[in-house]
Design an enzyme around this catalytic site. Sequence first.
Site, PDB file in Angstrom:
ATOM      1  N   CYS A   1      -5.100 -16.968  14.789  1.00  0.00           N
ATOM      2  CA  CYS A   1      -4.929 -16.090  15.844  1.00  0.00           C
ATOM      3  C   CYS A   1      -4.894 -16.875  17.140  1.00  0.00           C
ATOM      4  O   CYS A   1      -5.753 -17.903  17.119  1.00  0.00           O
ATOM      5  CB  CYS A   1      -5.646 -14.967  16.130  1.00  0.00           C
ATOM      6  SG  CYS A   1      -5.402 -13.696  14.717  1.00  0.00           S
TER       7      CYS A   1
ATOM      8  N   CYS B   1     -11.865  -6.999  14.719  1.00  0.00           N
ATOM      9  CA  CYS B   1     -10.570  -7.115  13.581  1.00  0.00           C
ATOM     10  C   CYS B   1     -11.362  -6.692  12.331  1.00  0.00           C
ATOM     11  O   CYS B   1     -12.413  -6.809  11.925  1.00  0.00           O
ATOM     12  CB  CYS B   1     -10.386  -8.420  13.615  1.00  0.00           C
ATOM     13  SG  CYS B   1      -9.013  -9.003  12.183  1.00  0.00           S
TER      14      CYS B   1
ATOM     15  N   ASP C   1      -7.597   5.132   9.732  1.00  0.00           N
ATOM     16  CA  ASP C   1      -7.335   4.358   8.492  1.00  0.00           C
ATOM     17  C   ASP C   1      -8.697   4.921   7.373  1.00  0.00           C
ATOM     18  O   ASP C   1      -9.633   4.425   7.819  1.00  0.00           O
ATOM     19  CB  ASP C   1      -7.306   3.084   8.423  1.00  0.00           C
ATOM     20  CG  ASP C   1      -6.012   2.593   8.717  1.00  0.00           C
ATOM     21  OD1 ASP C   1      -5.151   2.829   7.920  1.00  0.00           O
ATOM     22  OD2 ASP C   1      -5.653   1.865   9.486  1.00  0.00           O
TER      23      ASP C   1
ATOM     24  N   ARG D   1      -9.665  -7.250   9.572  1.00  0.00           N
ATOM     25  CA  ARG D   1      -9.150  -8.271   8.437  1.00  0.00           C
ATOM     26  C   ARG D   1      -9.828  -9.559   8.328  1.00  0.00           C
ATOM     27  O   ARG D   1      -9.466 -10.592   8.234  1.00  0.00           O
ATOM     28  CB  ARG D   1      -7.695  -8.517   8.586  1.00  0.00           C
ATOM     29  CG  ARG D   1      -7.176  -9.109   7.083  1.00  0.00           C
ATOM     30  CD  ARG D   1      -5.453  -8.981   7.311  1.00  0.00           C
ATOM     31  NE  ARG D   1      -4.842  -7.738   7.250  1.00  0.00           N
ATOM     32  CZ  ARG D   1      -3.737  -7.049   7.757  1.00  0.00           C
ATOM     33  NH1 ARG D   1      -3.230  -7.954   8.886  1.00  0.00           N
ATOM     34  NH2 ARG D   1      -3.554  -5.967   7.692  1.00  0.00           N
TER      35      ARG D   1
ATOM     36  N   CYS E   1     -10.161 -11.275  17.672  1.00  0.00           N
ATOM     37  CA  CYS E   1     -10.626 -10.128  18.181  1.00  0.00           C
ATOM     38  C   CYS E   1     -11.901  -9.440  17.448  1.00  0.00           C
ATOM     39  O   CYS E   1     -11.835  -9.802  16.186  1.00  0.00           O
ATOM     40  CB  CYS E   1      -9.599  -8.959  18.137  1.00  0.00           C
ATOM     41  SG  CYS E   1      -8.413  -9.051  18.979  1.00  0.00           S
TER      42      CYS E   1
ATOM     43  N   ARG F   1       0.726  -1.156   0.035  1.00  0.00           N
ATOM     44  CA  ARG F   1      -0.098  -0.014   0.035  1.00  0.00           C
ATOM     45  C   ARG F   1       0.858   1.207  -0.044  1.00  0.00           C
ATOM     46  O   ARG F   1       0.444   2.061  -0.524  1.00  0.00           O
ATOM     47  CB  ARG F   1      -0.966   0.004   1.380  1.00  0.00           C
ATOM     48  CG  ARG F   1      -1.697   1.239   1.532  1.00  0.00           C
ATOM     49  CD  ARG F   1      -2.680   1.543   0.362  1.00  0.00           C
ATOM     50  NE  ARG F   1      -3.613   2.795   0.549  1.00  0.00           N
ATOM     51  CZ  ARG F   1      -2.886   4.111   0.415  1.00  0.00           C
ATOM     52  NH1 ARG F   1      -1.763   4.386  -0.344  1.00  0.00           N
ATOM     53  NH2 ARG F   1      -3.720   5.101   0.610  1.00  0.00           N
ATOM     54  N   TYR F   2       1.824   1.255   0.865  1.00  0.00           N
ATOM     55  CA  TYR F   2       2.817   2.449   0.759  1.00  0.00           C
ATOM     56  C   TYR F   2       4.015   2.395   0.139  1.00  0.00           C
ATOM     57  O   TYR F   2       4.820   0.938   0.367  1.00  0.00           O
ATOM     58  CB  TYR F   2       3.016   2.767   2.350  1.00  0.00           C
ATOM     59  CG  TYR F   2       1.662   3.028   3.115  1.00  0.00           C
ATOM     60  CD1 TYR F   2       0.975   4.213   2.803  1.00  0.00           C
ATOM     61  CD2 TYR F   2       1.153   2.157   3.945  1.00  0.00           C
ATOM     62  CE1 TYR F   2      -0.106   4.472   3.455  1.00  0.00           C
ATOM     63  CE2 TYR F   2       0.009   2.376   4.569  1.00  0.00           C
ATOM     64  CZ  TYR F   2      -0.478   3.587   4.417  1.00  0.00           C
ATOM     65  OH  TYR F   2      -1.970   3.975   4.834  1.00  0.00           O
TER      66      TYR F   2
ATOM     67  N   ARG G   1       7.132   0.488   2.216  1.00  0.00           N
ATOM     68  CA  ARG G   1       7.094  -0.706   3.163  1.00  0.00           C
ATOM     69  C   ARG G   1       5.975  -1.551   2.321  1.00  0.00           C
ATOM     70  O   ARG G   1       4.911  -1.095   1.753  1.00  0.00           O
ATOM     71  CB  ARG G   1       6.598  -0.228   4.532  1.00  0.00           C
ATOM     72  CG  ARG G   1       5.346   0.651   4.657  1.00  0.00           C
ATOM     73  CD  ARG G   1       5.722   1.579   5.784  1.00  0.00           C
ATOM     74  NE  ARG G   1       4.484   2.522   6.224  1.00  0.00           N
ATOM     75  CZ  ARG G   1       4.325   3.652   5.577  1.00  0.00           C
ATOM     76  NH1 ARG G   1       5.541   4.093   4.819  1.00  0.00           N
ATOM     77  NH2 ARG G   1       3.543   4.608   5.832  1.00  0.00           N
TER      78      ARG G   1
ATOM     79  N   LYS H   1      -3.868   5.635   5.809  1.00  0.00           N
ATOM     80  CA  LYS H   1      -3.849   6.115   7.186  1.00  0.00           C
ATOM     81  C   LYS H   1      -3.443   7.477   7.220  1.00  0.00           C
ATOM     82  O   LYS H   1      -2.383   8.024   6.732  1.00  0.00           O
ATOM     83  CB  LYS H   1      -2.801   5.322   7.985  1.00  0.00           C
ATOM     84  CG  LYS H   1      -2.654   5.727   9.440  1.00  0.00           C
ATOM     85  CD  LYS H   1      -1.836   4.641  10.217  1.00  0.00           C
ATOM     86  CE  LYS H   1      -0.662   4.283   9.703  1.00  0.00           C
ATOM     87  NZ  LYS H   1      -0.352   3.094   9.364  1.00  0.00           N
TER      88      LYS H   1
ATOM     89  N   ASP I   1     -12.242   1.190  12.563  1.00  0.00           N
ATOM     90  CA  ASP I   1     -12.254   1.100  11.182  1.00  0.00           C
ATOM     91  C   ASP I   1     -13.609   0.556  10.737  1.00  0.00           C
ATOM     92  O   ASP I   1     -14.341  -0.019  11.704  1.00  0.00           O
ATOM     93  CB  ASP I   1     -11.310  -0.223  10.551  1.00  0.00           C
ATOM     94  CG  ASP I   1      -9.870   0.009  10.625  1.00  0.00           C
ATOM     95  OD1 ASP I   1      -9.564   1.335  10.405  1.00  0.00           O
ATOM     96  OD2 ASP I   1      -9.024  -0.551  11.075  1.00  0.00           O
TER      97      ASP I   1
END
Length: 352
Positions: free
Chosen positions: A108, A115, A313, A117, A112, A95-96, A99, A320, A276
């Site tokens: 996991c 989440c 975001d 994702r 959560c 995305r950036y 990075r 972000k 989000d």
Amino acid sequence: MSFLKNDFKDNILTYQEIKQLSFLSKDEISYIETNFNLERIAATKFYLKLAESGEKSHLRKQFVPSREELKILEYEKTDPLCEKIFSKSDRIIHRYHDRLLFIATNSCALYCRHCFRRYLDKTIIKDADKTDIKILTDYLKANKCIREVLVSGGDPLVLDNDFIEYLCKSIRDVSKDIVVRIGTRVPVVLPSRINNNLVNILSKYRPLYIFTQFNHSDEITEINSESVNLITKSGIPVFNQTVLLRGINNSEKQLKELFYKLVSISVKPHYFFQGDLAAGTSHFRTNLMQGLEIMEKLKTEMSALSLPLLAVDLPEAGGKIILDRNSIIKRENGFFHLKNSDGKIFKYPDEN
């Protein structure tokens, strides 16, 4: 290369194992089994014990499904950050410019409920293997602008040590200067996973940073502190990314206590995220102004060392941004209009 559960079966509990512990009510069991993917419900013995002691509903809410998740608003998305737009493979998200993110696993130790994702499908994204890592390293070699690799998922520290070492070594073999960032909640929910063997592996591949997510001061216990200390003593810095969660940590008093506690165990509060727009998470989100007002107050009372950066975001692949009042171009018709780093305007809902 296997999921850690094969080695830590007594520590990571599936939904069916949680159900046998009488942790869930009959009503919860009924609506959970009717409406939710049971494979995406798991917790650790450590966190279950933490959540059931005293008045800890704020911890329970983070992993027990709620009926409120069934309410999906029109602007909520399965992939709220539009990661698929920037996907170069099933696992690489670029995305950036400098990075990229590598999805090491979809598993996991604790799932959560907030989440973002949620779009990851276990039938498609399993644990990474050597072929996936070869794709990653080939991409890094072809894109020398990349200075940081964020290893995420899922939670990469629920993979075994051999995999983690192979991945870190493969990245380091491409360049000694690439920064490895590991995003993980293991220090929060499964602190026993942080042991000398794991830390010794990670410390060999510095520059390497751990980014974790403590959301409430009650998550910081003596056991977590010892695990974090093991990491920092090895020379690996630990940063925290707290998510602002309604009914869990959305008060000045709680966040001040959390940020002070983090600094006291040598964890730098790094980001403080506005929620989000993930499908079924509106009950967790606060109004955008609440986070701003809390941070403005804390800035008058706390040092910069203890304060994270408030960030959001943006939807529709806006990226972000650091959030302050100058970010808000206008507020009308039920939406905030926010400017991103490219000067483009994106709308974020003005929720109650």
